[in-house]
Design a protein around this motif. Structure first.
Motif, PDB file in Angstrom:
ATOM      1  N   ALA B 249       4.643 -11.260 -49.673  1.00  0.00           N
ATOM      2  CA  ALA B 249       3.347 -10.979 -49.034  1.00  0.00           C
ATOM      3  C   ALA B 249       2.217 -11.135 -50.049  1.00  0.00           C
ATOM      4  CB  ALA B 249       3.343  -9.570 -48.449  1.00  0.00           C
ATOM      5  N   LEU B 250       2.427 -10.587 -51.255  1.00  0.00           N
ATOM      6  CA  LEU B 250       1.366 -10.673 -52.268  1.00  0.00           C
ATOM      7  C   LEU B 250       1.143 -12.124 -52.705  1.00  0.00           C
ATOM      8  CD1 LEU B 250       2.061  -7.486 -54.393  1.00  0.00           C
ATOM      9  CD2 LEU B 250       0.100  -7.930 -52.903  1.00  0.00           C
ATOM     10  N   ARG B 251       2.227 -12.906 -52.757  1.00  0.00           N
ATOM     11  CA  ARG B 251       2.078 -14.331 -53.080  1.00  0.00           C
ATOM     12  C   ARG B 251       1.152 -14.999 -52.068  1.00  0.00           C
ATOM     13  NH1 ARG B 251       7.391 -14.956 -55.015  1.00  0.00           N
ATOM     14  NH2 ARG B 251       8.135 -14.996 -52.887  1.00  0.00           N
ATOM     15  N   GLU B 252       1.382 -14.718 -50.786  1.00  0.00           N
ATOM     16  CA  GLU B 252       0.578 -15.323 -49.728  1.00  0.00           C
ATOM     17  C   GLU B 252      -0.880 -14.847 -49.826  1.00  0.00           C
ATOM     18  OE1 GLU B 252       1.287 -17.572 -47.424  1.00  0.00           O
ATOM     19  OE2 GLU B 252      -0.766 -17.415 -46.632  1.00  0.00           O
ATOM     20  N   LEU B 253      -1.053 -13.510 -49.937  1.00  0.00           N
ATOM     21  CA  LEU B 253      -2.407 -12.949 -49.907  1.00  0.00           C
ATOM     22  C   LEU B 253      -3.209 -13.354 -51.145  1.00  0.00           C
ATOM     23  CD1 LEU B 253      -1.573  -9.377 -48.533  1.00  0.00           C
ATOM     24  CD2 LEU B 253      -2.476 -11.339 -47.282  1.00  0.00           C
ATOM     25  N   LEU B 254      -2.573 -13.274 -52.313  1.00  0.00           N
ATOM     26  CA  LEU B 254      -3.301 -13.618 -53.542  1.00  0.00           C
ATOM     27  C   LEU B 254      -3.503 -15.129 -53.645  1.00  0.00           C
ATOM     28  CD1 LEU B 254      -1.622 -11.056 -55.949  1.00  0.00           C
ATOM     29  CD2 LEU B 254      -3.942 -10.995 -55.039  1.00  0.00           C
ATOM     30  N   GLY B 255      -2.562 -15.891 -53.074  1.00  0.00           N
ATOM     31  CA  GLY B 255      -2.726 -17.349 -53.022  1.00  0.00           C
ATOM     32  C   GLY B 255      -3.961 -17.714 -52.209  1.00  0.00           C
ATOM     33  N   ASN B 256      -4.175 -16.988 -51.095  1.00  0.00           N
ATOM     34  CA  ASN B 256      -5.363 -17.224 -50.268  1.00  0.00           C
ATOM     35  C   ASN B 256      -6.638 -16.882 -51.035  1.00  0.00           C
ATOM     36  OD1 ASN B 256      -3.972 -18.137 -48.084  1.00  0.00           O
ATOM     37  ND2 ASN B 256      -3.914 -16.160 -47.038  1.00  0.00           N
ATOM     38  N   VAL B 257      -6.591 -15.760 -51.770  1.00  0.00           N
ATOM     39  CA  VAL B 257      -7.774 -15.365 -52.543  1.00  0.00           C
ATOM     40  C   VAL B 257      -8.076 -16.437 -53.583  1.00  0.00           C
ATOM     41  CG1 VAL B 257      -8.751 -13.670 -54.124  1.00  0.00           C
ATOM     42  CG2 VAL B 257      -7.360 -12.899 -52.201  1.00  0.00           C
TER      43      VAL B 257
END
Lengths: 213, 331
Positions: B249-257
């Motif tokens: 989840a953090l990979r996805e969210l931080l990737g978006n940021v």
């Protein structure tokens, strides 16, 4: 009469990498390879039986990992210094190994001479850490010291300051030109980070941890 | 041709004719639960001819309509719905409407066959559940596969590269032979790249590495890519059985940021809150239209995964920034 050679047990689950290590130790005049193992349980058994001067252990092994073997050696007060090698040097792993009593921690990319020198130093009771590992260790110590203070975003710090002034959520929303729902969500995150349930406790905890004067 | 004006039209008669044509059951009863009127559909429901219904007491005919409900409507003076079913397995929505006609209470009843609607709603619910389960299963399979590939690369390929590096570096000419030096440099470069791939695939490759350390490493890695500044707030106890999901989840969210809000100030929070494990990423970047989430395949998949696990996903985005909060039940 030549000086006594330091006895060494090597444990690594990868046969090719382990062979490279044992060959290098075998070439050293000051080291004597007395045993080797392909997993953590076998390593601990061999170390208990042979009580070598140094155990050169891979961190990631099946059964017990290198850190667990180190913990058992420390707990059982065995006369064996531990040198850990890892293909993957995560900061907190380095910290745990050194805190757990290891004499050294090396990346597996280290030259064999460096590894053998470190093993010989460990046999003499020395602790050796390459510069990159020293940096990791220092960062971990600082991180652990700072981890008691919650970290807030600049927006959360603003909201915290305003609740300390006694402003209500609608007042804060107006002052920051945010929707009340957004302010409510900032407040909830603030409470979560501070581990509290209401405004008074948030302000008290923030003052105690140095987030507010 | 005679034109009827509203004043001359027999509205009551017209409505009665109209009510004979519909398959919705319509009836009027007095407060004593006696039929005053039933249209064809309602009469058929009771197995009685329409012109024989008037005057019959409710208790004389097997009915969807209950005298208790009629009495309640007359007493309370407000309409309400009751779900009912007939012996043939059909489902009905029965609406009771109190109608004050000036001489005591009259109660109107409208009965609609909702069997198909109910079946369709159930089928939709089943499909939605299946979809959530499929999304969850496929994402979990992807996580497991990433872990397997990362383990294979770490446990064998990387070890052989490290061995090759040591072999070359141990040669007597390692420091002086330019060709050998170039080969050693190349092996070091590949080793470095391979480590990055393993990290990206599956940061918890080591049993000894804690979830805390993996989150910090991941956050700082993405912060460097953005670049953005990140503050990570983790609860001491993050035992949840969701480690792999937290990282993915953090990979996805931080990737978006990193992609959409470079330069932002970003806060990451992972903590147990109530009975949930909460994962929150907030940034003060330019935000995006939350209504377009379906266009963000990764984010939509992540939300579906959270909801498939019985959790909740919240998204707030404005010009002030974006805040995404995922809450997964702690088993």
């Amino acid at each position: 009469m030549p000086p006594a050679r330091a006895t060494v047990v090597v444990a690594d689950d990868h046969p090719v990498y382990r062979e490279g290590l044992t060959r290098a130790i075998g070439h050293r005049a000051d080291l004597e390879l007395v045993g080797e193992a392909a997993d953590g349980h076998a390593a601990l058994e061999t170390i208990r039986e042979l009580r070598p001067a140094v155990a050169l252990l891979d961190v990631k092994m099946p059964g017990l990992d290198g850190l667990q073997v180190l913990q058992a050696i420390t707990r059982d007060e065995l006369p064996t210094a531990v040198v850990l090698v890892s293909a993957h040097a995560a900061e907190d792993l380095v910290y745990q190994c050194i805190a757990g009593g290891a004499s050294a921690f090396l990346g597996k990319q280290a030259d064999r001479d460096e590894i053998c020198d470190t093993v010989a130093a460990a046999a003499r009771g020395e602790v050796r850490l390459p510069p990159e590992v020293q940096g990791q260790l220092v960062r971990q110590i600082q991180l652990r010291a700072a981890s008691d203070t919650p970290r807030l975003t600049s927006r959360e710090r603003e909201v915290l300051g305003m609740i300390a002034e006694g402003l209500s959520a609608p007042d804060i929303a107006e002052r920051l030109t945010l929707s009340p729902a957004t302010v409510k969500s900032h407040l909830q995150t603030l409470y979560d980070k501070l581990g509290v349930n209401d405004r008074a406790a948030a302000v008290a905890t923030a003052m105690r941890t140095g987030l507010l004067e | 041709m005679t034109v009827q004006t509203p004043e001359t039209a027999d509205i009551g008669g017209l409505l009665e004719r109209l009510s004979r044509e519909t398959d919705i059951g319509v009836a009027l009863l007095d407060a004593g639960a006696r039929f005053l009127y039933a249209n064809d559909a309602m009469a058929a429901l009771h197995g009685v001819a329409p012109d024989e219904v008037a005057g019959r007491a409710l208790e004389d005919v097997p009915s969807l309509i209950t005298s208790d409900a009629v009495a309640r409507a007359a007493r309370e003076g407000a309409p309400f719905h009751v779900a009912a079913s007939t012996g043939d397995g059909r489902a009905w929505d029965v609406r009771y409407v109190p109608m004050d006609d000036g001489s005591g209470r009259t109660v109107g009843v409208i009965a609609r066959d909702i069997t198909e609607r109910e079946a369709a709603a159930e089928a939709l619910e089943r499909l939605a559940l299946q979809r959530r389960q499929l999304v969850k299963a496929s994402l979990e399979a992807a996580e497991r596969e990433r872990g397997r590939v990362a383990d294979d690369l770490h446990d064998d390929v990387l070890q052989r590269l490290l061995f090759a590096h040591q072999e070359c570096a141990s040669l007597p000419d390692a420091r002086t032979d330019p060709a050998l030096r170039r080969a050693i440099d190349a092996i070091e470069d590949v080793t470095h790249r391979l480590r990055a791939v393993v990290d990206d695939l599956h940061p918890v490759t080591l049993a000894s590495t804690s979830i805390h350390s993996a989150i910090h490493a991941l956050a700082h890695d993405y912060a460097a890519r953005g670049p953005f500044s990140v503050q990570v707030q983790l609860h001491d106890d993050l035992r949840s059985g969701h480690d792999l999901f937290v990282l993915s989840a953090l990979r996805e969210l931080l990737g978006n940021v990193a992609k959409h809000a470079p330069g932002a100030e970003v806060g990451v929070l992972v903590a147990p809150v109530g009975g949930d494990l909460v994962i929150e990423v907030a940034d003060d970047g330019p935000g995006f239209d939350a209504a377009t989430i379906d266009g963000h395949v990764g984010l939509a998949g992540l939300f579906a995964r959270v909801e498939g696990s019985g959790g909740r996903a919240e998204l707030q985005s404005s010009a002030d920034g974006t805040r995404i909060r995922l809450a997964l039940p702690l088993d």
